[in-house]
Design a protein around this motif. Structure first.
Motif, mmCIF file in Angstrom:
data_model
loop_
_atom_site.group_PDB
_atom_site.id
_atom_site.type_symbol
_atom_site.label_atom_id
_atom_site.label_comp_id
_atom_site.label_asym_id
_atom_site.label_seq_id
_atom_site.Cartn_x
_atom_site.Cartn_y
_atom_site.Cartn_z
ATOM 1 N N ARG A 127 -52.044 -4.488 -53.502
ATOM 2 C CA ARG A 127 -53.039 -5.071 -52.599
ATOM 3 C C ARG A 127 -52.661 -6.467 -52.101
ATOM 4 O O ARG A 127 -53.092 -6.875 -51.018
ATOM 5 N N SER A 128 -51.880 -7.204 -52.880
ATOM 6 C CA SER A 128 -51.529 -8.572 -52.491
ATOM 7 C C SER A 128 -50.163 -8.656 -51.817
ATOM 8 O O SER A 128 -49.696 -9.752 -51.497
ATOM 9 N N ARG A 129 -49.511 -7.514 -51.574
ATOM 10 C CA ARG A 129 -48.179 -7.507 -50.973
ATOM 11 C C ARG A 129 -48.247 -7.106 -49.505
ATOM 12 O O ARG A 129 -49.158 -6.390 -49.080
ATOM 13 N N PRO A 130 -47.259 -7.544 -48.706
ATOM 14 C CA PRO A 130 -47.157 -7.009 -47.344
ATOM 15 C C PRO A 130 -46.705 -5.552 -47.405
ATOM 16 O O PRO A 130 -45.739 -5.217 -48.081
ATOM 17 N N VAL A 131 -47.445 -4.681 -46.724
ATOM 18 C CA VAL A 131 -47.204 -3.244 -46.785
ATOM 19 C C VAL A 131 -46.705 -2.759 -45.425
ATOM 20 O O VAL A 131 -47.309 -3.055 -44.385
ATOM 21 N N GLY A 132 -45.600 -2.003 -45.447
ATOM 22 C CA GLY A 132 -45.082 -1.399 -44.233
ATOM 23 C C GLY A 132 -45.333 0.102 -44.238
ATOM 24 O O GLY A 132 -45.198 0.749 -45.275
ATOM 25 N N VAL A 133 -45.720 0.641 -43.094
ATOM 26 C CA VAL A 133 -45.927 2.081 -42.944
ATOM 27 C C VAL A 133 -44.810 2.629 -42.064
ATOM 28 O O VAL A 133 -44.662 2.198 -40.914
ATOM 29 N N LEU A 134 -44.048 3.563 -42.610
ATOM 30 C CA LEU A 134 -42.906 4.141 -41.891
ATOM 31 C C LEU A 134 -43.374 5.364 -41.107
ATOM 32 O O LEU A 134 -43.750 6.381 -41.690
ATOM 33 N N THR A 172 -47.962 -3.547 -41.646
ATOM 34 C CA THR A 172 -47.116 -3.399 -40.459
ATOM 35 C C THR A 172 -46.778 -1.930 -40.260
ATOM 36 O O THR A 172 -46.381 -1.247 -41.208
ATOM 37 N N LEU A 173 -46.923 -1.457 -39.041
ATOM 38 C CA LEU A 173 -46.535 -0.088 -38.704
ATOM 39 C C LEU A 173 -45.166 -0.117 -38.042
ATOM 40 O O LEU A 173 -44.990 -0.719 -36.990
ATOM 41 N N PHE A 174 -44.199 0.540 -38.681
ATOM 42 C CA PHE A 174 -42.849 0.642 -38.127
ATOM 43 C C PHE A 174 -42.735 1.936 -37.330
ATOM 44 O O PHE A 174 -42.926 3.027 -37.873
ATOM 45 N N GLY A 175 -42.437 1.818 -36.030
ATOM 46 C CA GLY A 175 -42.385 2.985 -35.160
ATOM 47 C C GLY A 175 -41.356 4.009 -35.572
ATOM 48 O O GLY A 175 -41.590 5.213 -35.463
ATOM 49 N N HIS A 176 -40.210 3.572 -36.055
ATOM 50 C CA HIS A 176 -39.130 4.431 -36.568
ATOM 51 C C HIS A 176 -38.935 5.669 -35.674
ATOM 52 O O HIS A 176 -38.645 5.527 -34.494
ATOM 53 N N THR A 177 -39.118 6.871 -36.209
ATOM 54 C CA THR A 177 -38.899 8.093 -35.435
ATOM 55 C C THR A 177 -40.208 8.787 -35.052
ATOM 56 O O THR A 177 -40.189 9.896 -34.512
ATOM 57 N N GLY A 178 -41.339 8.154 -35.352
ATOM 58 C CA GLY A 178 -42.629 8.767 -35.071
ATOM 59 C C GLY A 178 -43.034 8.615 -33.612
ATOM 60 O O GLY A 178 -42.402 7.883 -32.833
ATOM 61 N N PRO A 179 -44.091 9.299 -33.216
ATOM 62 C CA PRO A 179 -44.574 9.196 -31.836
ATOM 63 C C PRO A 179 -45.208 7.832 -31.568
ATOM 64 O O PRO A 179 -45.755 7.195 -32.469
#
Length: 327
Positions: A152-159, A180-187
C-alpha cells in the motif's frame, strides 16, 4: 499405501482418491476421512501459491505461510486415518466394465478408487517480460485482496497486456496512492477511461516495457524500451491461468475456456453444483474449477465437494446393499 486390495488385482483400493494436496484437496480429504471413508491424497507438490511467502484473507490464519497450512492439513488428514503420498499423477481412467477408477502415479504404481476428488489447481502463465516470472508472487502480483495491503505504501505499476488493465489500475488505486498504468502491449484506453484514470490520479506511460529493475533482491523500477526507468515497488499483471488437465484426459472431463474482459484468461474444468462433473463420482474443487478462488474459498469448496462425494457413495452403498439383500 494402505487400503484394501482391488478386485481381481493387486492395486490398492480406496473409497476416494484425492488428486491434489492443496487447500481444496486436503480440506476434502479431512471431510471424507471424518466420514469414515478410506482416503488417499496424491500431492505433486506444485501449489499455485508456492511463490508467495504468506497467504491472506483466511480467517484465523491471515499471514500464515502457505506451506504451513499444507503441513497442518496433512497432519489432520492422517489424524483421521487418511493417507498423503507425494506423487504426481501420470494417468487416470474409469476401469472397463466397472464403476471404479484407476489412478497411475508417476512411478508407475496404481491405485483404484470408487470416487475421485480432483483438486489439481492451475498453472499461472505470466507475461514474458524479463524479470516478471522471477518476481512472481513477491512484487509481481495480480490480486489486491491477497497482496494489496502489503504494498500500500509503494508505487505500483500495472502492466497492460489486455482489456482489463484499466480496471486493474482503478482497483489497485484503492490500496495504493501512487499507481501508474504502463501501456506495454495492451489496447489504448478509451477516452472515458483516460478521464477515469486522470480523475483518480493514475499516470499513463506509453511504450513497451522491456524489463524490471532489481537492487538488493528488491524490485525498484520498470524499464521501458527507450531506456527510461520508472520507479516501482510492485507490478501488477494479468496472468493466464490454465487447468492442469493433461494427466486426467482419460477421465473425459470437460475443460472450459475462461475469459476476462472478452479476452482469453486461461481454462478450468467445467463443473456444476458442489464440483459435479459429467462423470459420475468425479468432482472438482478449488482453483481447478474456480480460477478466482482464494485459499479460504478453495478450502470451503473442497469440503462441499467431499460431502457431495460422500453422499454419492452412500447412495451407491444403499443400492449395493439392496441388491445383495434381494439376491
Amino acid at each position: 499405501m494402505s487400503g484394501t486390495t482391488a478386485r481381481g488385482g493387486t492395486d490398492r483400493r480406496y473409497d476416494v482418491v484425492v488428486i491434489g494436496g492443496g487447500a481444496a484437496g486436503l480440506s476434502g480429504a479431512v471431510t471424507l476421512a471424518r466420514a469414515r471413508r478410506s482416503v488417499l491424497v496424491l500431492d505433486a507438490g506444485q501449489p499455485r501459491n508456492a511463490p508467495a511467502a504468506h497467504m491472506h484473507g483466511y480467517l484465523g490464519h491471515d499471514g500464515l505461510p502457505p506451506a504451513r497450512l499444507v503441513s497442518t492439513g496433512r497432519e489432520e488428514v492422517a489424524r483421521y486415518g487418511g493417507e498423503v503420498v507425494e506423487s504426481a499423477v501420470a494417468a487416470a481412467e474409469r476401469l472397463p466394465g466397472d464403476e471404479d477408477f484407476r489412478v497411475v502415479c508417476e512411478d508407475g504404481t496404481a491405485v483404484v478408487a470408487r470416487a475421485l476428488l480432483v483438486a489439481t489447481g492451475l498453472v499461472d502463465e505470466v507475461p514474458g517480460v524479463p524479470g516478471v516470472a522471477e518476481r512472481w508472487g513477491r512484487e509481481v502480483l495480480h490480486c489486491p485482496y491477497c497482496h494489496g495491503w502489503e504494498v500500500r505504501s509503494r508505487p505500483v505499476g500495472v502492466l497492460s497486456t489486455g482489456p482489463l488493465a484499466v480496471h486493474q489500475a482503478l482497483m489497485w488505486r484503492q490500496w495504493a496512492e501512487d499507481v501508474t498504468l504502463f501501456g506495454h502491449t495492451g489496447p489504448e484506453p478509451a477516452e472515458e477511461e483516460y478521464e477515469q484514470l486522470a480523475a483518480r490520479g493514475i499516470a499513463v506511460v506509453d511504450g513497451e516495457v522491456t524489463g524490471l529493475e532489481v537492487a538488493d533482491d528488491r524490485l525498484t523500477g520498470v524499464r521501458l524500451s527507450g531506456g527510461r526507468v520508472v520507479p516501482c515497488g510492485a507490478v501488477v499483471v494479468q496472468p493466464r491461468s490454465v487447468a492442469r488437465a493433461e494427466a486426467l484426459a482419460g477421465l473425459g472431463l470437460s475443460v472450459t475456456a475462461v475469459t476476462a474482459g472478452g479476452a482469453s484468461a486461461g481454462s478450468c474444468f467445467a463443473t456444476g453444483p458442489a464440483g459435479s462433473t459429467q462423470v459420475p463420482r468425479v468432482r472438482v474443487a478449488g482453483n481447478a474449477a474456480d480460477p478466482k478462488a482464494q485459499v479460504i474459498v478453495a478450502a470451503a469448496a473442497g469440503m462441499q465437494a467431499a460431502a457431495a462425494l460422500n453422499a454419492d457413495l452412500i447412495d451407491d452403498d444403499v443400492r449395493r446393499a439392496v441388491a445383495a439383500r434381494r439376491a
